[in-house]
Write a protein that holds these residues in place. Structure first.
Motif, PDB file in Angstrom:
ATOM      1  N   GLY A   1      -4.942 -10.076  16.326  1.00 27.45           N
ATOM      2  CA  GLY A   1      -4.064 -10.612  15.141  1.00 27.45           C
ATOM      3  C   GLY A   1      -5.500  -9.682  13.306  1.00 27.45           C
ATOM      4  O   GLY A   1      -4.535  -9.528  12.559  1.00 27.45           O
ATOM      5  N   THR A   2      -6.491  -9.720  14.041  1.00 26.00           N
ATOM      6  CA  THR A   2      -7.260  -9.545  12.596  1.00 26.00           C
ATOM      7  C   THR A   2      -6.990  -7.651  12.376  1.00 26.00           C
ATOM      8  O   THR A   2      -6.655  -6.983  11.425  1.00 26.00           O
ATOM      9  CB  THR A   2      -8.754  -9.321  13.521  1.00 26.00           C
ATOM     10  N   ALA A   3      -6.684  -6.921  13.481  1.00 28.54           N
ATOM     11  CA  ALA A   3      -6.425  -5.718  13.564  1.00 28.54           C
ATOM     12  C   ALA A   3      -5.086  -5.692  13.003  1.00 28.54           C
ATOM     13  O   ALA A   3      -4.873  -4.588  12.134  1.00 28.54           O
ATOM     14  CB  ALA A   3      -5.893  -5.118  15.259  1.00 28.54           C
ATOM     15  N   MET A   4      -3.883  -6.274  12.859  1.00 23.54           N
ATOM     16  CA  MET A   4      -2.780  -6.609  12.834  1.00 23.54           C
ATOM     17  C   MET A   4      -2.744  -6.679  11.444  1.00 23.54           C
ATOM     18  O   MET A   4      -2.282  -5.820  10.259  1.00 23.54           O
ATOM     19  CB  MET A   4      -1.645  -7.102  13.580  1.00 23.54           C
ATOM     20  N   VAL A   5      -3.777  -7.622  11.048  1.00 19.82           N
ATOM     21  CA  VAL A   5      -3.879  -8.343   9.233  1.00 19.82           C
ATOM     22  C   VAL A   5      -4.314  -6.907   8.788  1.00 19.82           C
ATOM     23  O   VAL A   5      -4.265  -5.948   7.677  1.00 19.82           O
ATOM     24  CB  VAL A   5      -4.327  -9.736   9.477  1.00 19.82           C
ATOM     25  N   ALA A   6      -5.600  -6.261   9.430  1.00 19.97           N
ATOM     26  CA  ALA A   6      -6.734  -4.840   8.600  1.00 19.97           C
ATOM     27  C   ALA A   6      -5.236  -4.146   8.565  1.00 19.97           C
ATOM     28  O   ALA A   6      -5.273  -3.467   7.753  1.00 19.97           O
ATOM     29  CB  ALA A   6      -7.539  -4.333   9.587  1.00 19.97           C
ATOM     30  N   LEU A   7      -4.565  -3.696   9.982  1.00 17.82           N
ATOM     31  CA  LEU A   7      -3.725  -2.912   9.483  1.00 17.82           C
ATOM     32  C   LEU A   7      -2.468  -2.575   8.108  1.00 17.82           C
ATOM     33  O   LEU A   7      -1.891  -2.091   7.701  1.00 17.82           O
ATOM     34  CB  LEU A   7      -2.955  -1.959  10.334  1.00 17.82           C
ATOM     35  N   THR A   8      -2.162  -3.972   8.353  1.00 14.64           N
ATOM     36  CA  THR A   8      -0.989  -4.275   7.179  1.00 14.64           C
ATOM     37  C   THR A   8      -1.814  -3.825   6.480  1.00 14.64           C
ATOM     38  O   THR A   8      -0.676  -3.105   5.053  1.00 14.64           O
ATOM     39  CB  THR A   8      -0.892  -5.413   7.419  1.00 14.64           C
ATOM     40  N   ILE A   9      -3.502  -4.809   6.338  1.00 19.59           N
ATOM     41  CA  ILE A   9      -3.656  -4.145   4.659  1.00 19.59           C
ATOM     42  C   ILE A   9      -3.381  -3.149   3.941  1.00 19.59           C
ATOM     43  O   ILE A   9      -4.039  -2.876   3.383  1.00 19.59           O
ATOM     44  CB  ILE A   9      -5.248  -4.893   4.947  1.00 19.59           C
ATOM     45  N   TYR A  10      -4.322  -2.214   5.605  1.00 21.03           N
ATOM     46  CA  TYR A  10      -4.821  -0.687   4.846  1.00 21.03           C
ATOM     47  C   TYR A  10      -2.761  -0.266   4.216  1.00 21.03           C
ATOM     48  O   TYR A  10      -3.220   0.991   4.021  1.00 21.03           O
ATOM     49  CB  TYR A  10      -5.252  -0.489   6.872  1.00 21.03           C
ATOM     50  N   ALA A  11      -1.890  -0.268   5.247  1.00 19.58           N
ATOM     51  CA  ALA A  11      -0.624   0.024   4.648  1.00 19.58           C
ATOM     52  C   ALA A  11      -0.656  -0.526   3.494  1.00 19.58           C
ATOM     53  O   ALA A  11       0.567   0.995   2.942  1.00 19.58           O
ATOM     54  CB  ALA A  11       0.252  -0.655   6.175  1.00 19.58           C
ATOM     55  N   VAL A  12      -0.550  -1.188   2.876  1.00 16.37           N
ATOM     56  CA  VAL A  12      -0.239  -1.614   2.094  1.00 16.37           C
ATOM     57  C   VAL A  12      -1.006  -1.033   0.933  1.00 16.37           C
ATOM     58  O   VAL A  12      -0.566  -0.332  -0.498  1.00 16.37           O
ATOM     59  CB  VAL A  12      -0.512  -3.052   2.047  1.00 16.37           C
ATOM     60  N   ARG A  13      -2.305  -1.003   1.276  1.00 14.48           N
ATOM     61  CA  ARG A  13      -3.638   0.050   0.386  1.00 14.48           C
ATOM     62  C   ARG A  13      -2.781   2.001   0.217  1.00 14.48           C
ATOM     63  O   ARG A  13      -3.245   2.052  -0.852  1.00 14.48           O
ATOM     64  CB  ARG A  13      -4.699  -0.070   0.629  1.00 14.48           C
ATOM     65  N   LEU A  14      -2.546   2.354   1.493  1.00 19.13           N
ATOM     66  CA  LEU A  14      -2.099   3.527   1.644  1.00 19.13           C
ATOM     67  C   LEU A  14      -1.008   3.556   0.773  1.00 19.13           C
ATOM     68  O   LEU A  14      -0.782   4.825  -0.048  1.00 19.13           O
ATOM     69  CB  LEU A  14      -2.231   3.780   2.693  1.00 19.13           C
ATOM     70  N   ARG A  15      -0.060   2.659   0.714  1.00 18.98           N
ATOM     71  CA  ARG A  15       0.958   2.809   0.120  1.00 18.98           C
ATOM     72  C   ARG A  15       0.953   2.338  -1.327  1.00 18.98           C
ATOM     73  O   ARG A  15       1.351   3.496  -2.115  1.00 18.98           O
ATOM     74  CB  ARG A  15       2.061   1.419  -0.051  1.00 18.98           C
ATOM     75  N   ARG A  16       0.161   1.667  -2.009  1.00 20.39           N
ATOM     76  CA  ARG A  16      -0.284   1.513  -3.262  1.00 20.39           C
ATOM     77  C   ARG A  16      -1.343   3.267  -3.815  1.00 20.39           C
ATOM     78  O   ARG A  16      -1.102   3.308  -4.975  1.00 20.39           O
ATOM     79  CB  ARG A  16      -1.703   0.611  -3.649  1.00 20.39           C
ATOM     80  N   ARG A  17      -2.021   3.774  -2.451  1.00 24.93           N
ATOM     81  CA  ARG A  17      -2.383   4.540  -3.762  1.00 24.93           C
ATOM     82  C   ARG A  17      -1.883   5.723  -3.007  1.00 24.93           C
ATOM     83  O   ARG A  17      -1.352   6.500  -4.241  1.00 24.93           O
ATOM     84  CB  ARG A  17      -3.892   5.235  -2.285  1.00 24.93           C
ATOM     85  N   SER A  18      -0.672   5.918  -2.577  1.00 21.51           N
ATOM     86  CA  SER A  18       0.467   6.559  -2.732  1.00 21.51           C
ATOM     87  C   SER A  18       0.876   6.978  -3.426  1.00 21.51           C
ATOM     88  O   SER A  18       0.956   7.499  -4.373  1.00 21.51           O
ATOM     89  CB  SER A  18       1.600   6.939  -1.344  1.00 21.51           C
ATOM     90  N   VAL A  19       1.383   5.823  -4.075  1.00 20.13           N
ATOM     91  CA  VAL A  19       2.101   5.301  -5.698  1.00 20.13           C
ATOM     92  C   VAL A  19       1.341   5.777  -7.182  1.00 20.13           C
ATOM     93  O   VAL A  19       1.622   6.452  -7.460  1.00 20.13           O
ATOM     94  CB  VAL A  19       2.939   3.966  -5.343  1.00 20.13           C
ATOM     95  N   GLN A  20      -0.164   5.528  -6.775  1.00 19.01           N
ATOM     96  CA  GLN A  20      -0.843   6.183  -7.625  1.00 19.01           C
ATOM     97  C   GLN A  20      -1.184   7.245  -7.987  1.00 19.01           C
ATOM     98  O   GLN A  20      -1.281   7.774  -8.954  1.00 19.01           O
ATOM     99  CB  GLN A  20      -1.974   4.967  -7.492  1.00 19.01           C
ATOM    100  N   LEU A  21      -1.028   7.463  -6.420  1.00 21.87           N
ATOM    101  CA  LEU A  21      -1.670   9.472  -6.715  1.00 21.87           C
ATOM    102  C   LEU A  21      -0.511   9.977  -7.761  1.00 21.87           C
ATOM    103  O   LEU A  21      -0.698  11.251  -7.358  1.00 21.87           O
ATOM    104  CB  LEU A  21      -1.480  10.140  -4.913  1.00 21.87           C
ATOM    105  N   GLN A  22       0.992   9.722  -6.945  1.00 25.97           N
ATOM    106  CA  GLN A  22       2.343   9.922  -7.793  1.00 25.97           C
ATOM    107  C   GLN A  22       1.989   9.918  -9.141  1.00 25.97           C
ATOM    108  O   GLN A  22       2.145  11.576  -9.792  1.00 25.97           O
ATOM    109  CB  GLN A  22       3.412   9.401  -6.520  1.00 25.97           C
ATOM    110  N   VAL A  23       1.942   9.036  -9.306  1.00 29.27           N
ATOM    111  CA  VAL A  23       1.650   8.248 -10.658  1.00 29.27           C
ATOM    112  C   VAL A  23       0.586  10.008 -11.467  1.00 29.27           C
ATOM    113  O   VAL A  23       0.653  10.003 -12.508  1.00 29.27           O
ATOM    114  CB  VAL A  23       1.147   7.599 -11.702  1.00 29.27           C
TER     115      VAL A  23
END
Length: 677
Positions: free
Chosen positions: A273-295
């Motif tokens: 569960g912790t790994a899934m939460v960490a992966l989810t948080i990482y995916a969200v942060r990665l998505r945000r970083r991708s949007v930020q890089l695009q901006v």
């Protein structure tokens, strides 16, 4: 003898040895001394089974300890704990079953170490709202008859105690609601709950009423047996060794949380569960970083577009010093260089090409151009920056900056500063013209002041001669004529003062090479002597002021102007002027404070302008203008502030002289270190 016969013979010998070993063990076991152990019916601790033999958790533990200690066990039934103690005291038994290790029981023989504990606990149905033991006040509480549980009667003086013969008898009234709670030994009662499949309908209140350790009591005249059992307890009665027997007789909770493997499963599930939460948080942060890089990329492109519109030029070079990217501004400004970059030319080649073909204007020789190109590459690889002003053949001027960009790239940026350089050249020409005109004005002012001063001196001298001749002739002028002579004398004096002030103001740009280091106190006496201060004004001067580095004569004029200004504007019959100094960084601050009427805050800057006069007190309006101009020519500054109570404070900051080490650093330290003049 063949191989088969030999193998058969070896097999027979091994079987014979095995049979002899078993026989020897049986004989040795039969020869072991017999240990007489007592027990009473207390399921599941000890009871008589259907086959007539003693059974239970207590029985198995005693058997195991006796075997380790080298004894055989013969179990003798007893009616109750009291009979067990009586038989032990009479010598008809050697060992008791588990008994609470109370002081009374310990006195009956030799007690072993604790083998567990009786936890007297309170149990209620899960649907009842009782949370604390005190909430059972006035309620029906069931107990099982026995020496241990009987002791809780005194602990519930506020409840109605109902006694039962066994744990089984108390279950039905509890579940039917005839009693509100049960008090029993936790291990025994919870085993009965599991046996009857109702453990999920009853809960235990916390904390336990009492916890009593239990163990075995050995007859007092058998210390060897006691020592043997103690050794067996230390080696074979550990919690881990006793756990299988406890699980066999008391059962295991059907609650998944109490299974031994639950913690491992929970750790695994929790980890997943912790790994899934960490992966989810990482995916969200990665998505945000991708949007930020695009901006950021869009913003960077906007910056590049804006830089192109300013006609700036950029080249990005790779680790091999060859151009990998250049913007449109570079192509527009230096189209001759673009083909060389497309051919894969490096920085050194591009620099040599630009200078050799006149794209960059320079008076350097070919050798000097080559050395410059080589040094540029070396400095960039070493992490340095190259800054240079470039003039092109088109007449434009560029500010070139070359530097490392990240770990593998280098950048060269040309900024068109042609307009700026043209403005700087114009400012330089205007400054030279202004300096020339100022010099002419200073020469004219000096000459005019001298030319005006001579007639005024002659006029004053002539007026003096006339008055002396009239006095010698004993001629008394009419009052009107005498008044006119006095007015003429006063006007002549004022005109002379104005011309002197104009001359001083014109000469206030002091030559810094004439500056000297001195202590202000050494010149204040002379300054005060020429100031003509009203004797009713009290002057307070701080001793041992820090050294200053200025032109001495100009300093005298500055201080005389400030002191006379403070004195003549003082509106009190007996005013006070305080002069103090202290060190501030690399400057010395001299403060001249008075207790006069002060200056309104909106006039404290305007007062330093030439010919500015805020009162009708006699003056030319040039004194403070001269002071400000002179102080600023020393590299200092002057400010006017309000005094704490009344009046104002002129703060003059001057360059500090050498050896200013142990002087005051704040004006408050001036207290009681001044002298009065």
């Amino acid at each position: 003898m063949n191989l088969f016969l030999r193998r058969s013979l070896v097999g027979c010998l091994c079987l014979l040895l095995l049979l002899m070993g078993k026989a020897a063990m049986a004989e040795a076991l039969h020869e072991r001394p017999v240990l007489r152990a007592l027990y009473a019916d207390s399921v599941p601790y000890s009871f008589t089974g259907v086959d007539g033999n003693a059974q239970g958790y207590n029985i198995d533990v005693i058997r195991q300890l006796a075997e380790v200690a080298g004894y055989r066990v013969h179990f003798i039934p007893a009616e109750n704990p009291q009979q067990i103690l009586d038989l032990l005291e009479q010598g008809r038994a050697d060992l008791t079953p588990f008994l609470a290790l109370t002081p009374e029981h310990r006195a009956a023989g030799l007690a072993t170490s604790s083998l567990g504990e009786y936890a007297l606990s309170v149990y209620v149905r899960r649907d009842r709202k009782f949370e604390t033991i005190e909430a059972l006040a006035g309620m029906q509480v069931g107990v099982v008859l026995g020496e241990v549980t009987q002791t809780i009667v005194d602990r519930f003086p506020f409840a109605h105690i109902v006694q039962y013969n066994s744990s089984d008898e108390v279950l039905l009234p509890l579940m039917a609601g005839e009693i509100d709670a049960v008090v029993s030994v936790a291990e025994t009662f919870e085993a009965r709950l599991r046996t009857n499949f109702i453990e999920d309908k009853v809960r235990r209140l916390s904390p336990a009423l009492t916890t009593v350790p239990y163990g075995l009591i050995v007859r007092r005249d058998l210390p060897d047996l006691h020592a043997a059992l103690e050794g067996a307890i230390q080696t074979s009665a550990t919690p881990a060794a006793l756990m299988p027997m406890r699980a066999h007789w008391f059962g295991s909770s059907r609650s998944i949380t109490e299974h031994p493997w639950f913690s491992n499963v929970a750790l695994i599930v929790g980890g997943i569960g912790t790994a899934m939460v960490a992966l989810t948080i990482y995916a969200v942060r990665l998505r945000r970083r991708s949007v930020q890089l695009q901006v950021e990329n869009r913003e960077n492109q906007l910056l590049i577009d804006a830089f192109d519109k300013t006609r700036g030029a950029i080249i990005i070079f790779g680790s091999d010093m060859k151009g990998v990217h250049w913007n449109g501004g570079f192509e527009k400004r230096f189209p001759q260089i673009v083909p060389k970059l497309c051919e894969g030319a490096d920085i050194e080649t591009v620099v040599k090409y630009a200078y050799a073909n006149g794209i960059f204007q320079s008076e350097m020789s070919d050798q000097e151009i080559g050395d410059f190109a080589t040094q540029t590459v070396q400095r960039l690889r070493a992490g340095g920056t190259v800054q240079r002003i470039i003039e092109t053949q088109s007449g434009n001027t560029f500010d070139l900056s070359m530097f490392r960009l990240g770990r593998r790239h280098f950048a060269a940026i040309w900024v068109d500063v042609s307009v700026l350089y043209q403005q700087q050249a114009q400012i330089a020409r205007q400054s030279e013209e202004l300096a020339r005109k100022n010099q002419q004005l200073l020469a004219f002012s000096t000459m005019a002041a001298h030319d005006l001063k001579a007639p005024l001196m002659q006029q004053a001298t002539l007026i003096g001669f006339i008055l002396e001749d009239l006095s010698d002739a004993k001629i008394n002028l009419p009052s009107a004529a005498q008044s006119n002579f006095d007015t003429l004398t006063e006007v002549s004096h004022r005109m002379n003062t104005l011309v002197s002030d104009l001359l001083n103001y014109a000469r206030s740009d002091v030559d810094a090479s004439k500056a000297e280091s001195f202590v202000p106190n050494s010149r204040l006496d002379g300054i005060l002597a020429l100031s003509g201060i009203d004797p009713r004004i009290e002057l307070v001067i701080m001793p041992n002021m820090p050294k200053i580095l200025v032109e001495p004569n100009s300093f005298d004029l500055v201080m005389r102007n400030l002191i006379t200004n403070a004195a003549k504007h003082n509106d009190q019959l007996a005013g006070r002027i305080t002069i103090r100094a202290f060190k501030r960084d690399q400057s010395v601050v001299i403060e001249i404070e008075d207790d006069g009427p002060g200056v309104p805050e909106n006039h404290r800057t305007r007062i330093f302008e030439p010919f500015c006069r805020l009162t009708k007190v006699e003056g030319t309006g040039l004194g403070l203008a001269f002071v400000k101009k002179t102080v600023e020519s020393w590299g200092g500054e002057i400010n006017l502030n309000g005094a704490p109570v009344r009046g104002c404070v002129f703060e003059v900051s001057l360059p500090a002289g050498p050896d200013n080490i142990a002087f005051l650093t704040h004006p408050e330290a001036f207290t009681e270190r001044c002298c009065t003049t």
